[in-house]
Design a protein around this motif. Structure first.
Motif, PDB file in Angstrom:
ATOM      1  N   GLY A  76      53.942  33.954  46.883  1.00 37.30           N
ATOM      2  CA  GLY A  76      53.962  33.704  48.315  1.00 37.30           C
ATOM      3  C   GLY A  76      55.348  33.462  48.863  1.00 37.30           C
ATOM      4  N   LEU A  77      55.376  33.190  50.163  1.00 37.38           N
ATOM      5  CA  LEU A  77      56.600  32.941  50.900  1.00 37.38           C
ATOM      6  C   LEU A  77      56.396  31.707  51.767  1.00 37.38           C
ATOM      7  CD1 LEU A  77      57.110  36.518  52.405  1.00 37.38           C
ATOM      8  CD2 LEU A  77      58.197  35.617  50.342  1.00 37.38           C
ATOM      9  N   THR A  78      57.489  31.043  52.095  1.00 38.21           N
ATOM     10  CA  THR A  78      57.449  29.981  53.084  1.00 38.21           C
ATOM     11  C   THR A  78      58.750  29.993  53.867  1.00 38.21           C
ATOM     12  OG1 THR A  78      57.007  27.634  53.457  1.00 38.21           O
ATOM     13  CG2 THR A  78      58.291  28.184  51.517  1.00 38.21           C
ATOM     14  N   THR A  79      58.655  29.667  55.143  1.00 37.61           N
ATOM     15  CA  THR A  79      59.821  29.565  56.012  1.00 37.61           C
ATOM     16  C   THR A  79      59.456  28.678  57.194  1.00 37.61           C
ATOM     17  OG1 THR A  79      61.407  30.755  57.403  1.00 37.61           O
ATOM     18  CG2 THR A  79      59.219  31.720  57.222  1.00 37.61           C
ATOM     19  N   PRO A  80      60.398  27.874  57.672  1.00 34.31           N
ATOM     20  CA  PRO A  80      60.101  27.075  58.858  1.00 34.31           C
ATOM     21  C   PRO A  80      59.963  27.935  60.116  1.00 34.31           C
ATOM     22  CG  PRO A  80      62.375  26.730  58.152  1.00 34.31           C
ATOM     23  CD  PRO A  80      61.710  27.572  57.112  1.00 34.31           C
ATOM     24  N   LEU A  81      60.367  29.193  60.044  1.00 37.53           N
ATOM     25  CA  LEU A  81      60.311  30.091  61.197  1.00 37.53           C
ATOM     26  C   LEU A  81      58.888  30.550  61.529  1.00 37.53           C
ATOM     27  CD1 LEU A  81      61.966  31.687  63.303  1.00 37.53           C
ATOM     28  CD2 LEU A  81      62.165  33.504  61.610  1.00 37.53           C
ATOM     29  N   ALA A  82      58.006  30.612  60.522  1.00 35.26           N
ATOM     30  CA  ALA A  82      56.660  31.159  60.744  1.00 35.26           C
ATOM     31  C   ALA A  82      55.610  30.313  60.037  1.00 35.26           C
ATOM     32  CB  ALA A  82      56.587  32.593  60.242  1.00 35.26           C
TER      33      ALA A  82
ATOM     34  N   LEU B  63      61.389  44.490  48.722  1.00 28.82           N
ATOM     35  CA  LEU B  63      60.660  44.209  49.954  1.00 28.82           C
ATOM     36  C   LEU B  63      61.416  44.942  51.050  1.00 28.82           C
ATOM     37  CD1 LEU B  63      59.920  40.368  49.700  1.00 28.82           C
ATOM     38  CD2 LEU B  63      58.517  42.283  48.939  1.00 28.82           C
ATOM     39  N   GLU B  64      60.771  45.945  51.640  1.00 26.16           N
ATOM     40  CA  GLU B  64      61.446  46.796  52.625  1.00 26.16           C
ATOM     41  C   GLU B  64      60.413  47.463  53.527  1.00 26.16           C
ATOM     42  OE1 GLU B  64      63.520  49.539  50.116  1.00 26.16           O
ATOM     43  OE2 GLU B  64      61.697  50.444  49.378  1.00 26.16           O
ATOM     44  N   PRO B  65      60.837  47.932  54.690  1.00 26.42           N
ATOM     45  CA  PRO B  65      59.904  48.624  55.580  1.00 26.42           C
ATOM     46  C   PRO B  65      59.250  49.818  54.882  1.00 26.42           C
ATOM     47  CG  PRO B  65      61.965  48.189  56.709  1.00 26.42           C
ATOM     48  CD  PRO B  65      62.186  47.863  55.257  1.00 26.42           C
ATOM     49  N   GLY B  66      57.974  50.034  55.145  1.00 25.13           N
ATOM     50  CA  GLY B  66      57.265  51.179  54.595  1.00 25.13           C
ATOM     51  C   GLY B  66      56.617  50.944  53.255  1.00 25.13           C
ATOM     52  N   GLY B  67      56.789  49.778  52.678  1.00 29.22           N
ATOM     53  CA  GLY B  67      56.182  49.459  51.381  1.00 29.22           C
ATOM     54  C   GLY B  67      55.801  48.000  51.368  1.00 29.22           C
ATOM     55  N   LEU B  68      56.168  47.296  50.294  1.00 30.26           N
ATOM     56  CA  LEU B  68      55.995  45.845  50.270  1.00 30.26           C
ATOM     57  C   LEU B  68      57.005  45.247  51.238  1.00 30.26           C
ATOM     58  CD1 LEU B  68      55.707  45.177  46.440  1.00 30.26           C
ATOM     59  CD2 LEU B  68      53.880  44.961  48.127  1.00 30.26           C
ATOM     60  N   HIS B  69      56.567  44.294  52.055  1.00 30.43           N
ATOM     61  CA  HIS B  69      57.486  43.689  53.023  1.00 30.43           C
ATOM     62  C   HIS B  69      56.980  42.309  53.423  1.00 30.43           C
ATOM     63  CE1 HIS B  69      54.393  45.779  55.379  1.00 30.43           C
ATOM     64  NE2 HIS B  69      54.550  44.820  56.270  1.00 30.43           N
TER      65      HIS B  69
ATOM     66  N   MET C  56      52.660  31.508  59.190  1.00 30.74           N
ATOM     67  CA  MET C  56      51.923  32.365  58.262  1.00 30.74           C
ATOM     68  C   MET C  56      52.812  33.475  57.700  1.00 30.74           C
ATOM     69  SD  MET C  56      48.230  32.832  60.154  1.00 30.74           S
ATOM     70  CE  MET C  56      47.738  34.039  58.933  1.00 30.74           C
ATOM     71  N   PRO C  57      53.737  33.145  56.817  1.00 28.13           N
ATOM     72  CA  PRO C  57      54.510  34.210  56.175  1.00 28.13           C
ATOM     73  C   PRO C  57      53.717  34.777  54.994  1.00 28.13           C
ATOM     74  CG  PRO C  57      55.336  32.084  55.473  1.00 28.13           C
ATOM     75  CD  PRO C  57      54.215  31.821  56.453  1.00 28.13           C
ATOM     76  N   GLU C  58      53.610  36.080  54.925  1.00 31.24           N
ATOM     77  CA  GLU C  58      52.874  36.729  53.833  1.00 31.24           C
ATOM     78  C   GLU C  58      53.616  37.971  53.382  1.00 31.24           C
ATOM     79  OE1 GLU C  58      49.004  37.767  55.341  1.00 31.24           O
ATOM     80  OE2 GLU C  58      48.263  35.714  55.198  1.00 31.24           O
ATOM     81  N   ILE C  59      53.321  38.398  52.169  1.00 33.75           N
ATOM     82  CA  ILE C  59      53.814  39.684  51.694  1.00 33.75           C
ATOM     83  C   ILE C  59      52.713  40.701  51.958  1.00 33.75           C
ATOM     84  CG2 ILE C  59      54.610  41.032  49.726  1.00 33.75           C
ATOM     85  CD1 ILE C  59      55.572  38.336  48.522  1.00 33.75           C
ATOM     86  N   HIS C  60      53.049  41.745  52.686  1.00 31.40           N
ATOM     87  CA  HIS C  60      52.092  42.801  53.003  1.00 31.40           C
ATOM     88  C   HIS C  60      52.546  44.097  52.354  1.00 31.40           C
ATOM     89  CE1 HIS C  60      49.855  41.179  56.780  1.00 31.40           C
ATOM     90  NE2 HIS C  60      50.009  40.247  55.867  1.00 31.40           N
ATOM     91  N   GLU C  61      51.613  45.023  52.270  1.00 31.36           N
ATOM     92  CA  GLU C  61      51.912  46.348  51.722  1.00 31.36           C
ATOM     93  C   GLU C  61      51.436  47.403  52.705  1.00 31.36           C
ATOM     94  OE1 GLU C  61      51.476  48.793  47.555  1.00 31.36           O
ATOM     95  OE2 GLU C  61      50.098  47.151  47.934  1.00 31.36           O
TER      96      GLU C  61
ATOM     97  N   SER D 130      48.355  51.843  57.113  1.00 26.88           N
ATOM     98  CA  SER D 130      47.786  50.533  57.382  1.00 26.88           C
ATOM     99  C   SER D 130      48.519  49.497  56.547  1.00 26.88           C
ATOM    100  CB  SER D 130      46.290  50.512  57.057  1.00 26.88           C
ATOM    101  OG  SER D 130      46.099  50.739  55.674  1.00 26.88           O
ATOM    102  N   MET D 131      48.442  48.241  56.992  1.00 24.00           N
ATOM    103  CA  MET D 131      49.075  47.141  56.271  1.00 24.00           C
ATOM    104  C   MET D 131      48.004  46.134  55.880  1.00 24.00           C
ATOM    105  SD  MET D 131      52.558  46.277  58.320  1.00 24.00           S
ATOM    106  CE  MET D 131      51.874  46.443  59.958  1.00 24.00           C
ATOM    107  N   SER D 132      48.182  45.539  54.699  1.00 19.56           N
ATOM    108  CA  SER D 132      47.276  44.490  54.257  1.00 19.56           C
ATOM    109  C   SER D 132      48.036  43.550  53.326  1.00 19.56           C
ATOM    110  CB  SER D 132      46.066  45.089  53.538  1.00 19.56           C
ATOM    111  OG  SER D 132      46.477  45.814  52.405  1.00 19.56           O
ATOM    112  N   PRO D 133      47.558  42.301  53.178  1.00 20.98           N
ATOM    113  CA  PRO D 133      48.216  41.375  52.255  1.00 20.98           C
ATOM    114  C   PRO D 133      48.287  41.965  50.849  1.00 20.98           C
ATOM    115  CG  PRO D 133      46.653  40.201  53.640  1.00 20.98           C
ATOM    116  CD  PRO D 133      46.435  41.681  53.888  1.00 20.98           C
ATOM    117  N   ALA D 134      49.428  41.773  50.202  1.00 14.71           N
ATOM    118  CA  ALA D 134      49.651  42.361  48.875  1.00 14.71           C
ATOM    119  C   ALA D 134      49.128  41.490  47.747  1.00 14.71           C
ATOM    120  CB  ALA D 134      51.144  42.639  48.672  1.00 14.71           C
ATOM    121  N   GLY D 135      48.917  40.208  48.000  1.00 13.01           N
ATOM    122  CA  GLY D 135      48.485  39.324  46.924  1.00 13.01           C
ATOM    123  C   GLY D 135      49.654  38.999  46.005  1.00 13.01           C
TER     124      GLY D 135
END
Length: 105
Positions: free
Chosen positions: A15-21, A55-61, A23-28, A38-43
């Motif tokens: 997972g991820l954490t940041t004071p900025l958000a 972690l980059e646009p168009g894949g895991l991010h 609900m920070p998540e890793i999506h794919e 489509s995008m969905s949580p990557a787990g």
């Protein structure tokens, strides 16, 4: 962002954490045979010894949902990567302009 496992054992990013958000998540991002994306949580993401994950646009991010304050181009924010062994790594992430994309541009 590239996450490298320089150790001798597999690691799992959970997972991820940041004071900025709130609900920070890793999506794919996935594209089907018809070309619809489509995008969905990557787990959890396992990283083998000596391997890396980008972690980059168009894949895991990283997806930052429920922002707590506006993002301002040119500033940075702390992002903490959480691992299944209890380890954490915090990095400063630059806030790029709206037109900023991945390496394909």
């Amino acid at each position: 962002m590239t996450i490298r496992n320089t150790g001798d054992e597999p690691v799992t990013l959970i997972g991820l954490t940041t004071p900025l958000a709130m609900m920070p998540e890793i999506h794919e991002t996935k594209t089907n045979a018809e070309g619809v994306s489509s995008m969905s949580p990557a787990g959890e993401i396992a990283i083998a010894p000596g391997e890396s994950v980008a972690l980059e646009p168009g894949g895991l991010h990283g997806m930052l949902m429920r922002l707590q304050e506006p993002m301002t181009e040119g500033e940075t924010f702390p992002l903490t990567l959480l691992f299944d062994d209890g380890g954490e790594v915090t990095v400063e992430v630059p806030i790029l302009g709206i037109a900023a994309r991945g390496p394909e541009d």
